[in-house]
Motif scaffolding. Structure first.
Motif, mmCIF file in Angstrom:
data_model
loop_
_atom_site.group_PDB
_atom_site.id
_atom_site.type_symbol
_atom_site.label_atom_id
_atom_site.label_comp_id
_atom_site.label_asym_id
_atom_site.label_seq_id
_atom_site.Cartn_x
_atom_site.Cartn_y
_atom_site.Cartn_z
ATOM 1 N N LEU A 1 42.499 65.093 -36.056
ATOM 2 C CA LEU A 1 42.662 64.233 -37.236
ATOM 3 C C LEU A 1 44.125 64.083 -37.650
ATOM 4 O O LEU A 1 44.575 62.953 -37.900
ATOM 5 C CB LEU A 1 41.818 64.759 -38.392
ATOM 6 C CG LEU A 1 40.302 64.567 -38.248
ATOM 7 C CD1 LEU A 1 39.570 65.195 -39.426
ATOM 8 C CD2 LEU A 1 39.958 63.082 -38.153
ATOM 9 N N PRO A 2 44.920 65.158 -37.750
ATOM 10 C CA PRO A 2 46.342 64.956 -38.065
ATOM 11 C C PRO A 2 47.073 64.101 -37.033
ATOM 12 O O PRO A 2 47.904 63.263 -37.403
ATOM 13 C CB PRO A 2 46.902 66.388 -38.099
ATOM 14 C CG PRO A 2 45.734 67.241 -38.444
ATOM 15 C CD PRO A 2 44.562 66.590 -37.761
ATOM 16 N N PHE A 3 46.756 64.290 -35.747
ATOM 17 C CA PHE A 3 47.391 63.457 -34.723
ATOM 18 C C PHE A 3 46.987 61.997 -34.903
ATOM 19 O O PHE A 3 47.834 61.095 -34.836
ATOM 20 C CB PHE A 3 47.007 63.944 -33.323
ATOM 21 C CG PHE A 3 47.965 64.943 -32.750
ATOM 22 C CD1 PHE A 3 49.113 64.529 -32.101
ATOM 23 C CD2 PHE A 3 47.728 66.298 -32.863
ATOM 24 C CE1 PHE A 3 50.011 65.449 -31.575
ATOM 25 C CE2 PHE A 3 48.616 67.229 -32.345
ATOM 26 C CZ PHE A 3 49.760 66.800 -31.701
ATOM 27 N N PHE A 4 45.698 61.758 -35.115
ATOM 28 C CA PHE A 4 45.228 60.380 -35.269
ATOM 29 C C PHE A 4 45.889 59.711 -36.470
ATOM 30 O O PHE A 4 46.373 58.566 -36.371
ATOM 31 C CB PHE A 4 43.706 60.368 -35.434
ATOM 32 C CG PHE A 4 43.144 59.017 -35.766
ATOM 33 C CD1 PHE A 4 43.023 58.045 -34.783
ATOM 34 C CD2 PHE A 4 42.750 58.713 -37.060
ATOM 35 C CE1 PHE A 4 42.511 56.788 -35.091
ATOM 36 C CE2 PHE A 4 42.241 57.465 -37.376
ATOM 37 C CZ PHE A 4 42.119 56.498 -36.386
ATOM 38 N N ILE A 5 45.922 60.421 -37.592
ATOM 39 C CA ILE A 5 46.486 59.829 -38.802
ATOM 40 C C ILE A 5 47.987 59.593 -38.656
ATOM 41 O O ILE A 5 48.502 58.523 -39.017
ATOM 42 C CB ILE A 5 46.196 60.735 -40.014
ATOM 43 C CG1 ILE A 5 44.690 60.723 -40.308
ATOM 44 C CG2 ILE A 5 46.988 60.296 -41.240
ATOM 45 C CD1 ILE A 5 44.257 61.742 -41.320
ATOM 46 N N TYR A 6 48.707 60.568 -38.103
ATOM 47 C CA TYR A 6 50.156 60.402 -37.941
ATOM 48 C C TYR A 6 50.467 59.247 -36.994
ATOM 49 O O TYR A 6 51.355 58.421 -37.268
ATOM 50 C CB TYR A 6 50.784 61.694 -37.429
ATOM 51 C CG TYR A 6 52.293 61.651 -37.425
ATOM 52 C CD1 TYR A 6 53.019 62.120 -38.524
ATOM 53 C CD2 TYR A 6 52.998 61.133 -36.345
ATOM 54 C CE1 TYR A 6 54.410 62.075 -38.534
ATOM 55 C CE2 TYR A 6 54.383 61.081 -36.353
ATOM 56 C CZ TYR A 6 55.082 61.558 -37.450
ATOM 57 O OH TYR A 6 56.457 61.500 -37.459
ATOM 58 N N LEU A 7 49.757 59.166 -35.870
ATOM 59 C CA LEU A 7 50.007 58.090 -34.913
ATOM 60 C C LEU A 7 49.577 56.738 -35.472
ATOM 61 O O LEU A 7 50.209 55.715 -35.191
ATOM 62 C CB LEU A 7 49.285 58.390 -33.601
ATOM 63 C CG LEU A 7 49.833 59.603 -32.830
ATOM 64 C CD1 LEU A 7 48.907 59.970 -31.675
ATOM 65 C CD2 LEU A 7 51.235 59.335 -32.323
ATOM 66 N N LEU A 8 48.499 56.725 -36.255
ATOM 67 C CA LEU A 8 48.086 55.471 -36.894
ATOM 68 C C LEU A 8 49.156 55.000 -37.871
ATOM 69 O O LEU A 8 49.498 53.807 -37.907
ATOM 70 C CB LEU A 8 46.756 55.684 -37.619
ATOM 71 C CG LEU A 8 46.190 54.463 -38.361
ATOM 72 C CD1 LEU A 8 45.834 53.351 -37.371
ATOM 73 C CD2 LEU A 8 44.956 54.861 -39.166
ATOM 74 N N ARG A 9 49.694 55.929 -38.654
ATOM 75 C CA ARG A 9 50.748 55.567 -39.602
ATOM 76 C C ARG A 9 52.005 55.089 -38.886
ATOM 77 O O ARG A 9 52.758 54.259 -39.413
ATOM 78 C CB ARG A 9 51.088 56.762 -40.500
ATOM 79 C CG ARG A 9 50.036 57.085 -41.525
ATOM 80 C CD ARG A 9 49.976 56.043 -42.630
ATOM 81 N NE ARG A 9 51.163 56.079 -43.461
ATOM 82 C CZ ARG A 9 51.740 55.027 -44.004
ATOM 83 N NH1 ARG A 9 51.236 53.820 -43.777
ATOM 84 N NH2 ARG A 9 52.818 55.148 -44.756
ATOM 85 N N SER A 10 52.244 55.605 -37.681
ATOM 86 C CA SER A 10 53.423 55.168 -36.925
ATOM 87 C C SER A 10 53.320 53.707 -36.506
ATOM 88 O O SER A 10 54.329 53.092 -36.156
ATOM 89 C CB SER A 10 53.601 56.049 -35.679
ATOM 90 O OG SER A 10 52.649 55.713 -34.673
#
Length: 531
Positions: free
Chosen positions: A226-235
């Motif tokens: 989840l942190p990876f998904f959210i961080y990459l989505l925000r990128s």
């Protein structure tokens, strides 16, 4: 990205870097000399036999049947229950084992095989995997940590040599991989590489690739997803004033999607010919029949089971739904904060908070999965050394019943004392006037990190006292588990006390790290590299 570096500063600490790495590797070899999971324990033996058996199956059966119950592959005897990359890894090691000693992977006849040459081979496979995946990632992260804006870095824990040795000497990973016998170093190493590509290189394509590989090696990497998904989505979002914002978002999102889908297709394609094969693999990866927990584990459900017998009240399917809801609720605050106030420091803290939410509340948690929380905590140690060090000690202690069962109590005590000694040395370097027991003083530790920000020491002294009592409790429970035989009517007394004691700590750490994440303001986010 305009990152400042100073090669001369790195040269100051590089003299202590490689001796530190060699010492950490030497500790791994010493631990590997002790027994492993299932040593001389028929008929199922343990994790060592599981890894050997997977080599046997992958070498002698077609790939399409690795996850299916057949006459050659009895899934009741250590059937594959990790994703395809683990199977491929077992296959490659099995080919080498078959070349060195064919008897070690002979179909059916090799069950319980414990030849000394083969044991040495198996230990070396873990050792080499550790160097290639985990040690290499740690080295790159710590070098980058010291070289970025060195004039602003006064924190001794951000020195490359100290950072490397505190990450490599974490006892939990050494004891589980090189003692108990597993390959967590591969998935955690890939996770570390993915984190490195985000916080240092800012290459989100490589970060995505490495994380997908980690997830396809061990499904427990979902703890970090989840942190990876959210961080990459925000990128994928650019500046709000940019004219082509929507186009840029779609373009970047599609690139990441292509990377994820392509990796999954390449990895899964050799093992599937129909949807039935996919369903079978997923069924093997997420078995509901095992129940909410097996052994005593330091999470909320095992804690609650002391007072409310969950297994007698709820079915496995009901508990799975309860666990899913509780995990989603526990991790939601960290994820929401990361999405709306995204930066790299929050990303690392979100990795801690979400993975700890998974450990505390998810279905079918093993005691070893605390490693998925401990490694992000170790990454955060330079920014919050006292609390992170405390957590790492408790996480290692929480696995004590498993280590006692494997005959690893001597390595447990030795590696814990070594880790505490090196942490104390780090404080001594920062504060030459510190005494031998400076690690018990939160004030001494924090003064080496934030010397100009500490005005009220009363709270830190109280924190130090709590840490001291926490350590005394761990020592007392360790001695009790080693030397005091429980009453026949309470055979699991010590594992239960250890799990409850550790869980109470983890709940407090969960609250603390969530609070720390929320305290951090949103910093200006650098524009990511799109390739």
């Amino acid at each position: 990205m305009g990152r400042k570096s100073d090669p001369d500063r790195f040269s100051v600490t590089k003299d202590g870097l490689f001796p530190g790495i060699l010492f950490a590797l030497f500790v791994r070899l010493c631990v590997a000399a002790y027994p492993y999971s299932g040593y001389k324990s028929p008929p199922m033996y343990g994790d060592f036999e599981a890894q050997r058996h997977w080599q046997e199956i992958t070498v002698h059966t077609p790939a399409l049947f690795w996850y299916h119950n057949t006459t050659q592959n009895d899934l009741q005897y250590w059937g594959l229950d990790y994703p395809p990359l683990t199977a491929y890894h077992s296959y490659l090691m099995g080919l080498v084992a078959d070349w060195i000693d064919p008897e070690s992977v002979r179909l059916f006849a090799s069950r319980g095989y414990e030849d000394e040459v083969h044991k040495l081979f198996m230990r070396l496979t873990v050792f080499i995997s550790d160097i290639y995946f985990y040690v290499s990632a740690v080295l790159c992260i710590c070098i980058d940590m010291e070289r970025v804006k060195p004039k602003l870095v006064k924190n001794v824990f951000k020195r490359c040599d100290i950072g490397v040795i505190l990450l490599l000497l974490y006892p939990g990973l050494i004891l589980i991989d090189h003692g108990h016998f597993q390959y967590n170093c591969v998935s955690l190493g890939l996770f570390m590489w993915a984190t490195f590509f985000i916080i240092a290189i800012e290459n989100h394509m490589l970060a995505t690739t490495c994380f997908v590989l980690a997830l396809n090696y061990k499904q427990m990497e979902l703890y970090h997803s989840l942190p990876f998904f959210i961080y990459l989505l925000r990128s994928c979002f650019n500046d709000v004033h940019q004219k082509w914002k929507l186009y840029t978002f779609i373009n970047q999102f599609n690139k990441l999607t292509v990377v994820v889908v392509s990796c999954f297709i390449i990895i899964w394609f050799p093992l599937v010919s129909s949807w039935k094969d996919i369903n079978q693999i997923i069924f093997r990866l997420f078995p509901l029949k095992r129940g909410v927990f097996e052994d005593k584990v330091s999470n909320v459900w095992c804690f609650a089971n002391v007072f409310i017998k969950l297994k007698e009240i709820y079915t496995n399917e009901q508990m799975a739904k309860i666990c899913l809801s509780a995990t989603a609720l526990a991790g939601s605050l960290s994820c929401i904060d990361l999405f709306f106030r995204c930066n790299k420091q929050k990303f690392v803290l979100s990795l801690i908070n979400v993975s700890l939410a998974f450990f505390l509340f998810s279905f079918q948690v093993h005691e070893k999965t605390i490693l998925l929380v401990a490694i992000p905590v170790a990454l955060h140690l330079p920014d919050d050394p006292f609390m992170c060090f405390w957590f790492l000690l408790v996480s290692n202690f929480s696995m004590l019943p498993l280590l006692i069962r494997d005959g690893l109590i001597v390595p447990f005590v030795a590696t814990t004392l070594i880790y505490m000694m090196f942490f104390s040395i780090s404080i001594k370097i920062a504060n030459p006037s510190s005494g031998v027991f400076a690690m018990f003083s939160a004030f001494k530790v924090y003064s080496s990190v934030k010397p100009n920000k500490l005005k009220n020491s009363m709270f830190l002294n109280l924190l130090s006292l709590n840490f001291l009592f926490s350590c005394l409790g761990m020592v007392g429970l360790t001695l009790g588990a080693m030397f005091i035989k429980p009453l026949p009517k309470f055979p699991d007394l010590w594992p239960l006390l250890i799990s409850v004691y550790s869980c109470s700590h983890f709940i407090l750490f969960f609250l603390y790290f969530n609070y720390q994440q929320l305290l951090i303001p949103k910093a200006p986010q650098a524009k990511p590299k799109l390739n």
